[in-house]
Write a protein that holds these residues in place. Sequence first.
Motif, PDB file in Angstrom:
ATOM      1  N   GLY A 131    -119.545 -42.284   2.781  1.00  0.00           N
ATOM      2  CA  GLY A 131    -118.875 -43.578   2.803  1.00  0.00           C
ATOM      3  C   GLY A 131    -118.529 -44.062   4.200  1.00  0.00           C
ATOM      4  N   LEU A 132    -119.414 -43.826   5.144  1.00  0.00           N
ATOM      5  CA  LEU A 132    -119.115 -44.155   6.545  1.00  0.00           C
ATOM      6  C   LEU A 132    -119.262 -45.644   6.808  1.00  0.00           C
ATOM      7  CD1 LEU A 132    -120.889 -41.191   8.405  1.00  0.00           C
ATOM      8  CD2 LEU A 132    -118.576 -41.295   7.416  1.00  0.00           C
ATOM      9  N   ASP A 133    -118.308 -46.182   7.530  1.00  0.00           N
ATOM     10  CA  ASP A 133    -118.319 -47.587   7.925  1.00  0.00           C
ATOM     11  C   ASP A 133    -117.612 -47.683   9.274  1.00  0.00           C
ATOM     12  OD1 ASP A 133    -118.851 -50.266   7.804  1.00  0.00           O
ATOM     13  OD2 ASP A 133    -117.330 -50.738   6.295  1.00  0.00           O
ATOM     14  N   ARG A 134    -117.822 -48.802   9.974  1.00  0.00           N
ATOM     15  CA  ARG A 134    -117.250 -48.972  11.317  1.00  0.00           C
ATOM     16  C   ARG A 134    -117.641 -47.771  12.192  1.00  0.00           C
ATOM     17  NH1 ARG A 134    -113.550 -52.532  12.380  1.00  0.00           N
ATOM     18  NH2 ARG A 134    -112.342 -51.141  13.726  1.00  0.00           N
ATOM     19  N   ILE A 135    -118.942 -47.508  12.235  1.00  0.00           N
ATOM     20  CA  ILE A 135    -119.475 -46.296  12.851  1.00  0.00           C
ATOM     21  C   ILE A 135    -119.810 -46.535  14.323  1.00  0.00           C
ATOM     22  CG2 ILE A 135    -121.263 -44.510  12.665  1.00  0.00           C
ATOM     23  CD1 ILE A 135    -121.877 -45.692   9.833  1.00  0.00           C
ATOM     24  N   THR A 136    -119.429 -45.599  15.156  1.00  0.00           N
ATOM     25  CA  THR A 136    -119.967 -45.506  16.510  1.00  0.00           C
ATOM     26  C   THR A 136    -121.005 -44.389  16.492  1.00  0.00           C
ATOM     27  OG1 THR A 136    -117.912 -46.249  17.550  1.00  0.00           O
ATOM     28  CG2 THR A 136    -119.455 -45.021  18.934  1.00  0.00           C
ATOM     29  N   HIS A 164    -130.001 -51.285  13.315  1.00  0.00           N
ATOM     30  CA  HIS A 164    -130.759 -52.526  13.183  1.00  0.00           C
ATOM     31  C   HIS A 164    -130.704 -53.043  11.752  1.00  0.00           C
ATOM     32  CE1 HIS A 164    -135.019 -54.490  13.081  1.00  0.00           C
ATOM     33  NE2 HIS A 164    -134.096 -55.393  13.261  1.00  0.00           N
ATOM     34  N   ARG A 165    -130.757 -52.128  10.792  1.00  0.00           N
ATOM     35  CA  ARG A 165    -130.747 -52.534   9.382  1.00  0.00           C
ATOM     36  C   ARG A 165    -129.341 -52.770   8.839  1.00  0.00           C
ATOM     37  NH1 ARG A 165    -132.505 -48.275   6.290  1.00  0.00           N
ATOM     38  NH2 ARG A 165    -132.195 -46.888   8.062  1.00  0.00           N
ATOM     39  N   HIS A 166    -128.335 -52.178   9.474  1.00  0.00           N
ATOM     40  CA  HIS A 166    -126.951 -52.279   8.975  1.00  0.00           C
ATOM     41  C   HIS A 166    -125.980 -52.606  10.122  1.00  0.00           C
ATOM     42  CE1 HIS A 166    -128.241 -50.518   5.138  1.00  0.00           C
ATOM     43  NE2 HIS A 166    -128.906 -49.625   5.849  1.00  0.00           N
ATOM     44  N   PRO A 167    -126.219 -53.680  10.848  1.00  0.00           N
ATOM     45  CA  PRO A 167    -125.354 -53.973  12.004  1.00  0.00           C
ATOM     46  C   PRO A 167    -123.891 -54.189  11.624  1.00  0.00           C
ATOM     47  CG  PRO A 167    -126.726 -55.876  11.474  1.00  0.00           C
ATOM     48  CD  PRO A 167    -127.247 -54.726  10.656  1.00  0.00           C
ATOM     49  N   GLU A 168    -123.655 -54.623  10.388  1.00  0.00           N
ATOM     50  CA  GLU A 168    -122.275 -54.872   9.948  1.00  0.00           C
ATOM     51  C   GLU A 168    -121.465 -53.581   9.830  1.00  0.00           C
ATOM     52  OE1 GLU A 168    -124.544 -53.672   6.367  1.00  0.00           O
ATOM     53  OE2 GLU A 168    -124.969 -55.007   8.074  1.00  0.00           O
ATOM     54  N   LEU A 188    -123.471 -55.917  20.392  1.00  0.00           N
ATOM     55  CA  LEU A 188    -122.740 -54.683  20.124  1.00  0.00           C
ATOM     56  C   LEU A 188    -122.543 -53.894  21.418  1.00  0.00           C
ATOM     57  CD1 LEU A 188    -124.356 -53.227  16.868  1.00  0.00           C
ATOM     58  CD2 LEU A 188    -121.929 -53.728  17.185  1.00  0.00           C
ATOM     59  N   PRO A 189    -121.358 -53.303  21.611  1.00  0.00           N
ATOM     60  CA  PRO A 189    -121.157 -52.473  22.799  1.00  0.00           C
ATOM     61  C   PRO A 189    -122.151 -51.310  22.837  1.00  0.00           C
ATOM     62  CG  PRO A 189    -119.060 -52.952  21.741  1.00  0.00           C
ATOM     63  CD  PRO A 189    -120.128 -53.405  20.799  1.00  0.00           C
ATOM     64  N   LYS A 190    -122.728 -51.083  24.022  1.00  0.00           N
ATOM     65  CA  LYS A 190    -123.715 -50.024  24.203  1.00  0.00           C
ATOM     66  C   LYS A 190    -123.359 -49.209  25.440  1.00  0.00           C
ATOM     67  CE  LYS A 190    -127.128 -53.443  22.734  1.00  0.00           C
ATOM     68  NZ  LYS A 190    -126.193 -54.562  22.980  1.00  0.00           N
ATOM     69  N   LEU A 191    -123.643 -47.923  25.366  1.00  0.00           N
ATOM     70  CA  LEU A 191    -123.440 -47.037  26.522  1.00  0.00           C
ATOM     71  C   LEU A 191    -124.675 -46.179  26.697  1.00  0.00           C
ATOM     72  CD1 LEU A 191    -121.642 -45.742  28.753  1.00  0.00           C
ATOM     73  CD2 LEU A 191    -120.930 -44.082  27.004  1.00  0.00           C
ATOM     74  N   LEU A 192    -125.283 -46.266  27.872  1.00  0.00           N
ATOM     75  CA  LEU A 192    -126.405 -45.411  28.237  1.00  0.00           C
ATOM     76  C   LEU A 192    -125.904 -44.362  29.225  1.00  0.00           C
ATOM     77  CD1 LEU A 192    -129.295 -44.446  28.713  1.00  0.00           C
ATOM     78  CD2 LEU A 192    -129.677 -46.493  30.121  1.00  0.00           C
TER      79      LEU A 192
END
Length: 296
Positions: free
Chosen positions: A95-100, A116-120, A235-239
């Motif tokens: 039931g994971l949501d608001r995932i980093t 990409h398929r579940h950006p929300e 979306l925030p991204k970190l490389l």
Amino acid sequence: MTIQKPEDFPYPSQFGEVLGSRMHYVEHGSGDPILFLHGQPTWSYLWRNVLSELEDKGRLIAVDLIGYGMSDKPDIPYDIDDHIRYLDGFIKALGLDRITIVSHDWGSFFGFHYAHRHPERIKGLAFMEAMLTPIPGYEAFDPQTRQFFQTLRASQANAERMMMDENQFVEGILPAMICRQLEPHEMDAYRAPWTDRESRRILCKFPQNLCIGKEPAAIYRKQTAYMDWLQQTDLPKLLVHADPGLLIPAPAVDWYRERLPNLETAFAGKGLHYIQEDQPKAIGQAIAQWIERNGL
């Protein structure tokens, strides 16, 4: 096959039921989930010294891909779509949501494809030595790496000899792509899921499916689709990158910095491909600080 969890990986093991098989994961903390995804030939053990730097930052979850680590090895082809189905099922089961998502190697392919398929459902994406732009051709590799992939992909017999008989990914590539020398107990931890020849059949698949020169075409389509999306989403991204790196050397960092919106970069220090084994504290601290800055 049951393996003994290493003493230097103290997080309690848990198992989720997915498509009739058990997927192993470790979990620690509370809050929004931070999901760690590994690649070939590693498992959640790869993240052990990164997790310790992220205490109190969220619900830390490091999962073993199906067939890897302490997850079950069901009788499936282990094609890319199999991994996608099982990871989708795992996220749904918990039931994971608001995932980093924090990802590496093939874990980044699955993480980006899911996002990409579940950006929300996604709060942010942190990645290192990741599968971003498809590899244009064999000429992009150094001579030794080029020979490895060309030989392995020339025939199924070659793949089975290299992966199953000689266990080259675990005994050769893994230690060669780490700057320091792994301790004996650490090498044993990486060997543990692959102790018999037949178990190593799974290891043929990822190197056969790495997108080189637009092949396999199905992988190319998925990878270019999520790469196009990554160049559009805010979306925030970190490389997190290392020197010299392998998949993401210094010139590539600059290229991605110019093209991926809302991307931050963090230099971890000296490292090749499995940089979690060389710079775990720097990686963990960079992710923790990025989470704090972005309110994730």
